[in-house]
Design an enzyme around this catalytic site. Structure first.
Site, PDB file in Angstrom:
ATOM      1  CB  ALA A 113      -1.339  -0.164   1.309  1.00  0.00           C
ATOM      2  N   GLY A 146       0.637  -5.437   0.563  1.00  0.00           N
ATOM      3  CA  GLY A 146      -0.553  -5.306  -0.563  1.00  0.00           C
ATOM      4  C   GLY A 146       0.133  -5.938  -1.581  1.00  0.00           C
ATOM      5  CD  GLU A 179       1.169  -5.644   5.447  1.00  0.00           C
ATOM      6  OE1 GLU A 179       2.263  -6.387   5.886  1.00  0.00           O
ATOM      7  OE2 GLU A 179       0.682  -5.651   4.559  1.00  0.00           O
ATOM      8  CD  GLU A 205      -2.158  -7.890   2.391  1.00  0.00           C
ATOM      9  OE1 GLU A 205      -2.608  -6.433   1.911  1.00  0.00           O
ATOM     10  OE2 GLU A 205      -3.044  -8.114   3.894  1.00  0.00           O
TER      11      GLU A 205
HETATM   12  N1  3HC Z   1       4.377   3.659   0.098  1.00  0.00           N
HETATM   13  C1  3HC Z   1       4.834   4.560  -0.387  1.00  0.00           C
HETATM   14  N2  3HC Z   1       6.425   5.449  -0.716  1.00  0.00           N
HETATM   15  C2  3HC Z   1       7.348   4.063  -0.492  1.00  0.00           C
HETATM   16  C3  3HC Z   1       6.680   2.857  -0.056  1.00  0.00           C
HETATM   17  C4  3HC Z   1       5.265   2.797   0.049  1.00  0.00           C
HETATM   18  N3  3HC Z   1       4.483   1.410   0.383  1.00  0.00           N
HETATM   19  N4  3HC Z   1       7.267   1.923  -0.613  1.00  0.00           N
HETATM   20  C5  3HC Z   1       8.864   2.783  -0.288  1.00  0.00           C
HETATM   21  N5  3HC Z   1       8.555   4.453  -1.102  1.00  0.00           N
HETATM   22  C6  3HC Z   1       9.119   5.149  -1.115  1.00  0.00           C
HETATM   23  C7  3HC Z   1      10.049   5.582  -0.320  1.00  0.00           C
HETATM   24  O1  3HC Z   1       9.628   6.238   0.675  1.00  0.00           O
HETATM   25  C8  3HC Z   1      11.294   6.404  -0.944  1.00  0.00           C
HETATM   26  O2  3HC Z   1      10.892   7.549  -1.557  1.00  0.00           O
HETATM   27  P1  3HC Z   1      12.416   8.735  -0.979  1.00  0.00           P
HETATM   28  O3  3HC Z   1      12.994   7.959  -2.745  1.00  0.00           O
HETATM   29  O4  3HC Z   1      10.454   9.838  -1.865  1.00  0.00           O
HETATM   30  O5  3HC Z   1      12.437   8.672  -0.612  1.00  0.00           O
HETATM   31  C9  3HC Z   1      11.043   5.187  -2.648  1.00  0.00           C
HETATM   32  O6  3HC Z   1      10.126   4.158  -2.402  1.00  0.00           O
HETATM   33  C10 3HC Z   1      12.170   4.061  -2.488  1.00  0.00           C
HETATM   34  O7  3HC Z   1      12.194   3.663  -1.373  1.00  0.00           O
HETATM   35  P2  3HC Z   1      13.879   3.187  -0.631  1.00  0.00           P
HETATM   36  O8  3HC Z   1      14.603   4.320  -0.411  1.00  0.00           O
HETATM   37  O9  3HC Z   1      13.033   2.430   0.600  1.00  0.00           O
HETATM   38  O10 3HC Z   1      13.832   1.885  -1.696  1.00  0.00           O
HETATM   39  P3  3HC Z   1      14.562   0.210  -0.528  1.00  0.00           P
HETATM   40  O11 3HC Z   1      15.607  -0.261  -2.892  1.00  0.00           O
HETATM   41  O12 3HC Z   1      15.291   1.033  -0.598  1.00  0.00           O
HETATM   42  O13 3HC Z   1      13.815  -0.398  -0.837  1.00  0.00           O
HETATM   43  C11 3HC Z   1      11.529  -1.392  -0.371  1.00  0.00           C
HETATM   44  C12 3HC Z   1      12.592  -0.775  -1.437  1.00  0.00           C
HETATM   45  C13 3HC Z   1      11.869  -2.850   0.161  1.00  0.00           C
HETATM   46  C14 3HC Z   1      10.594  -1.998  -1.289  1.00  0.00           C
HETATM   47  C15 3HC Z   1      11.667  -0.911   0.398  1.00  0.00           C
HETATM   48  O14 3HC Z   1      11.133   0.887   0.114  1.00  0.00           O
HETATM   49  C16 3HC Z   1       9.502  -1.216   1.798  1.00  0.00           C
HETATM   50  O15 3HC Z   1      10.475  -1.687   2.212  1.00  0.00           O
HETATM   51  N6  3HC Z   1       9.369  -0.188   1.543  1.00  0.00           N
HETATM   52  C17 3HC Z   1       7.061  -0.663   2.552  1.00  0.00           C
HETATM   53  C18 3HC Z   1       7.611  -1.799   1.792  1.00  0.00           C
HETATM   54  C19 3HC Z   1       6.066  -1.798   2.649  1.00  0.00           C
HETATM   55  O16 3HC Z   1       6.269  -1.688   4.253  1.00  0.00           O
HETATM   56  N7  3HC Z   1       5.130  -2.564   2.504  1.00  0.00           N
HETATM   57  C20 3HC Z   1       3.388  -2.457   3.158  1.00  0.00           C
HETATM   58  C21 3HC Z   1       2.701  -1.715   2.901  1.00  0.00           C
HETATM   59  S1  3HC Z   1       1.860  -1.764   4.406  1.00  0.00           S
HETATM   60  C22 3HC Z   1       0.147  -2.239   3.029  1.00  0.00           C
HETATM   61  O17 3HC Z   1       0.394  -2.751   2.041  1.00  0.00           O
HETATM   62  C23 3HC Z   1      -1.069  -2.595   3.737  1.00  0.00           C
HETATM   63  C24 3HC Z   1      -1.881  -3.802   3.352  1.00  0.00           C
HETATM   64  O18 3HC Z   1      -1.550  -4.935   3.752  1.00  0.00           O
HETATM   65  C25 3HC Z   1      -3.582  -3.336   3.200  1.00  0.00           C
END
Ligand code: 3HC
Length: 704
Positions: A65, A105, A128, A108
């Site tokens: 997400a 997501g 998450e 998922e």
């Molecule tokens: N939402 C919004 N922005 C995100 C994002 C996300 N899920 N994941 C990454 N970004 C953004 C970062 O803020 C960053 O932005 P910036 O360049 O402006 O600073 C850019 O994308 C690149 O991210 P990273 O610097 O972290 O890139 P990496 O290559 O080092 O890592 C990654 C990639 C492993 C995918 C890491 O970004 C990460 O762990 N992201 C979050 C993953 C996550 O937590 N997903 C679950 C979200 S909650 C969800 O899905 C709820 C659902 O169950 C309903």
């Protein structure tokens, strides 16, 4: 915003291909789930389409997400109309083609598909919990069905990223293809091969693996018990467990409703807000406002460490752990042998604990090469000096490094307090010198504080920041002053700890307050672990330099009694032989009373809140001075340093974020009262007063 669609739809030889294209990580921002739903509906309505592929453009499948949307009051579609529901309901088979990351997501949605194939280097997971929520898109219901409840619990509660080959073994993936293969072509071929197979395999309809929970109903309580210490004060890990438990006891649709209710309890809670803040602060810290983004980064392939003490060894391990060959230099064979032995025994402890495989330990250890001559490290791309904290000793080392190191090598010092320029000026290449301050234990703590000397070149600073990330650290930039950013902001906390004793607290009382707050260990117990003699030497140096330096007579007396911490069997606590458990010691209580009486300080009792605020507010005030002087770029950088250098509880966001929850005005007023009561050490920072006057949160404070 560009007009490029976030989700593309095309067909190829009877296969519909839905491509998510939302750089950089294909997060499920508004428009993306809708695009996926449209694609599935279109493909189902087109008689020429036999099967569907869901794939991501760019570097990843879908990273989850869009975290920026959380807490904004967005409306989520009802159960049954979300993209994973629509994928699940498709009458034509859907194949998810995963490369890069399928997280949250992303996974998922992939589990809403009938089949999943992935590139070998791909990673999948439901992280998450790390941002204080739970997988709210069916993940807690589908993962137990496909991988079994035990594995699902482990993955969801840890949030870890699972490599594709491992996920294949758990049944999460159906096929792994080599990275060299064309994933899209492989997915299309796979889709063709299953196009006519019926019934469609749907994870939501499976229940075979749920039997595991019926055979072992105690697994949920066992999990709750196993995380009790780590997850104290937190709700998300427990809601994750409850949701997986629901998957095992309720029909699928009811399980989804339960998941939804548990998700809603979390999304806007303080815990999730703080963890989201920490997520973005950790990304912001990599951005360097005064260094151009296109600054070239040097290619670092080999490293050297001068000094094989505890810290030098830990730094060498950090390099070896991430595949870098590293040479460790000590000029005497005896010190070198001792250092290598310590490294080996640290690795062996990890093997015994089960966190490192024995063959992997050997591979890592083999990357660390002991040497006794400076000539042996001359061709390293980076060298880190980790010798005794005395200026002449360090200057001598830098003189030697200047003489032998190849041109262009990075010359870094791990000093925790000494002016970087003193070392830089001992060389003829001060532009190549910078600070690389690791935190103890260096192979465990994630913070790398990169310190800017007055001559450090942008290239050297940018390369050191990038190098930190390559060895698994979170790099944060600091200016050059006594203690830099992390230790300087922490120093008043240390002073207050000792003064609290003069006024009537006991070490165990202070430690309990901080552990209850969320630190893994109390600060006095940490002092015993790292050795009290180090702080003692620092205090003597500062007292000699500064006649107004606030002496800490209780701390000094403890060290002068030979109580240097765990290594001498006694410090703030006493220790049984071979055991690291701290035991409160009546002898320490007696010394505290005695010294306080000698000082004429009256002892009184303290509330937990007063202890907590005395320690942390003193640091907030110092952090404001640091920002005011431009030593740190942003308040959020200081938060990142506290999270990863000092074990500040992540679900409280960081020092400055935590202070914001109390309110800048309330913090200022309290500090002003303590200023009246205790004198100059509590003088409010100018920036603190300005923030209070303008009602500006700490987290918006920027370098002055
Ligand atoms: N939402 C919004 N922005 C995100 C994002 C996300 N899920 N994941 C990454 N970004 C953004 C970062 O803020 C960053 O932005 P910036 O360049 O402006 O600073 C850019 O994308 C690149 O991210 P990273 O610097 O972290 O890139 P990496 O290559 O080092 O890592 C990654 C990639 C492993 C995918 C890491 O970004 C990460 O762990 N992201 C979050 C993953 C996550 O937590 N997903 C679950 C979200 S909650 C969800 O899905 C709820 C659902 O169950 C309903």
């Amino acid at each position: 915003m560009s007009d490029k669609p976030l989700v593309r739809y095309e067909t190829e030889d009877g296969i519909a291909i839905i491509t998510v294209d939302n750089p950089p990580v294909n997060a499920l921002s508004p428009g993306v789930p809708e695009g996926i739903i449209d694609g599935v509906r279109r493909a189902n309505a087109d008689p020429a389409v036999r099967a569907i592929v869901l794939i991501g453009a760019g570097r990843s499948f879908i990273a989850g997400a869009d975290i920026r949307q959380f807490g904004t009051g967005r409306v989520r579609p009802p159960i049954g109309q979300r993209s994973h529901d629509i994928l699940d309901a498709s009458e034509k088979p859907v194949v998810a083609a995963i490369h890069g990351f399928a997280l949250g997501g992303g996974l998922e949605n992939a589990m809403g598909c009938n089949y999943r194939i992935a590139a070998r280097s791909a990673k999948v997971g439901l992280p998450e919990v790390l941002i204080g929520i739970l997988p709210g898109g069916g993940g807690t219901q589908r993962l137990p069905r496909v991988a079994g409840p035990k594995r699902a619990l482990e993955m969801i509660v840890s949030g870890r990223h699972v490599p594709a080959p491992e996920a294949l073994g758990y049944g999460i993936l159906d096929k792994v293809v080599e990275d060299s293969a064309d994933l899209r072509a492989e997915a299309v071929a796979f889709a063709k091969s299953v196009a006519d197979k019926r019934p469609l395999p749907r994870i939501s309809e499976r229940s075979d693996k749920l039997q595991e929970a019926k055979d072992e109903p105690g697994m949920f309580d066992a999990m709750r018990k196993s995380i009790a210490r780590r997850a104290r004060n937190q709700k998300a890990p427990y809601n994750c467990i409850a949701a997986v438990e629901a998957a095992c006891t309720l029909p699928f649709q009811e399980g989804l409703a339960r998941e939804q209710a548990l998700f809603q309890e979390l999304e806007n809670a303080d815990e999730a807000r703080a963890l989201r803040y920490a997520f973005f602060a950790e990304r912001e810290v990599a951005k360097l406002p005064d260094i151009p983004a296109d600054t070239p980064i040097k290619d670092i392939k080999t490293a050297a460490v001068v000094g094989a003490g505890t810290m030098g060894g830990g730094i060498a391990m950090s390099f070896a752990d991430f595949g870098f060959p590293v040479r460790v230099l000590e000029v005497t064979q005896e010190a070198l042998d001792r250092g290598m032995q310590r490294i080996r025994s640290n690795y062996e402890t990890s093997v015994k604990r089960g966190s490192l495989a024995a063959d992997e330990m050997e591979r890592r250890f083999a990357r660390i090469q002991p040497v006794t001559s400076y000539d042996d490290i001359a061709d390293a791309d980076v060298v880190i000096e980790v010798v005794f904290e005395e200026i002449p000793v360090k200057q001598e080392v830098f003189g030697k490094l200047d003489a032998v190191m190849k041109p262009g090598a990075l010359l870094l010092t791990n000093t925790s307090a000494i002016d970087i320029d003193k070392m830089a000026n001992a060389t003829k290449r001060p532009q190549d010198v910078a600070g690389s301050h690791f935190f103890s234990p260096a192979n465990v703590m994630k913070l790398l504080e990169v310190v800017k000397g007055s001559a450090s070149s942008p290239e050297v600073l940018a390369t050191t920041m990038a190098l930190g990330r390559k060895i698994g650290k979170i790099s944060a930039m600091a200016g050059n002053c006594d203690g830099f950013v992390a230790n300087r902001s922490r120093a008043p906390f240390n002073t207050e700890m000792a003064i609290l004793l003069e006024e009537g607290c006991l070490p165990e009382q202070v430690d309990k307050v901080m552990v209850d707050f969320g630190y893994p260990m109390g600060p006095f117990a940490v002092g015993d672990l790292s050795g009290l003699d180090i702080g003692y030497a620092g205090r003597r140096r500062r007292a000699a330099e500064n006649p107004n330096y606030r002496k800490l007579p209780i701390s000094d007396r403890i060290v002068e009694m030979g109580r240097h911490g765990q290594k001498t069997g006694a410090g703030w606590y006493r220790y049984e032989k071979g055991d690291r458990t701290p035991h409160p010691d009546p002898e320490v209580a007696r010394v505290i009373k005695e010294v306080a009486a000698e000082m004429g300080v009256e002892q009184r009792s303290f509330t937990d809140e007063e202890i907590l605020r005395r320690l942390l507010f003193s640091s907030v005030n110092e952090a404001c001075k640091i920002l005011e002087e431009g030593i740190a770029y942003r308040a959020s950088d200081i938060d990142v340093m506290w999270l990863h250098g000092f074990g500040f509880p992540r679900y409280r966001g960081g020092l400055m974020y935590w202070a914001d929850q109390i309110g800048v005005r309330a913090v200022y007023d309290q500090i002003s009262r303590w200023h009246q009561q205790y004198g100059e050490r509590w003088a409010p920072a100018k920036l603190l007063r300005e923030l209070a006057d303008s009602n500006t949160p700490f987290r918006n404070a920027k370098a002055g």
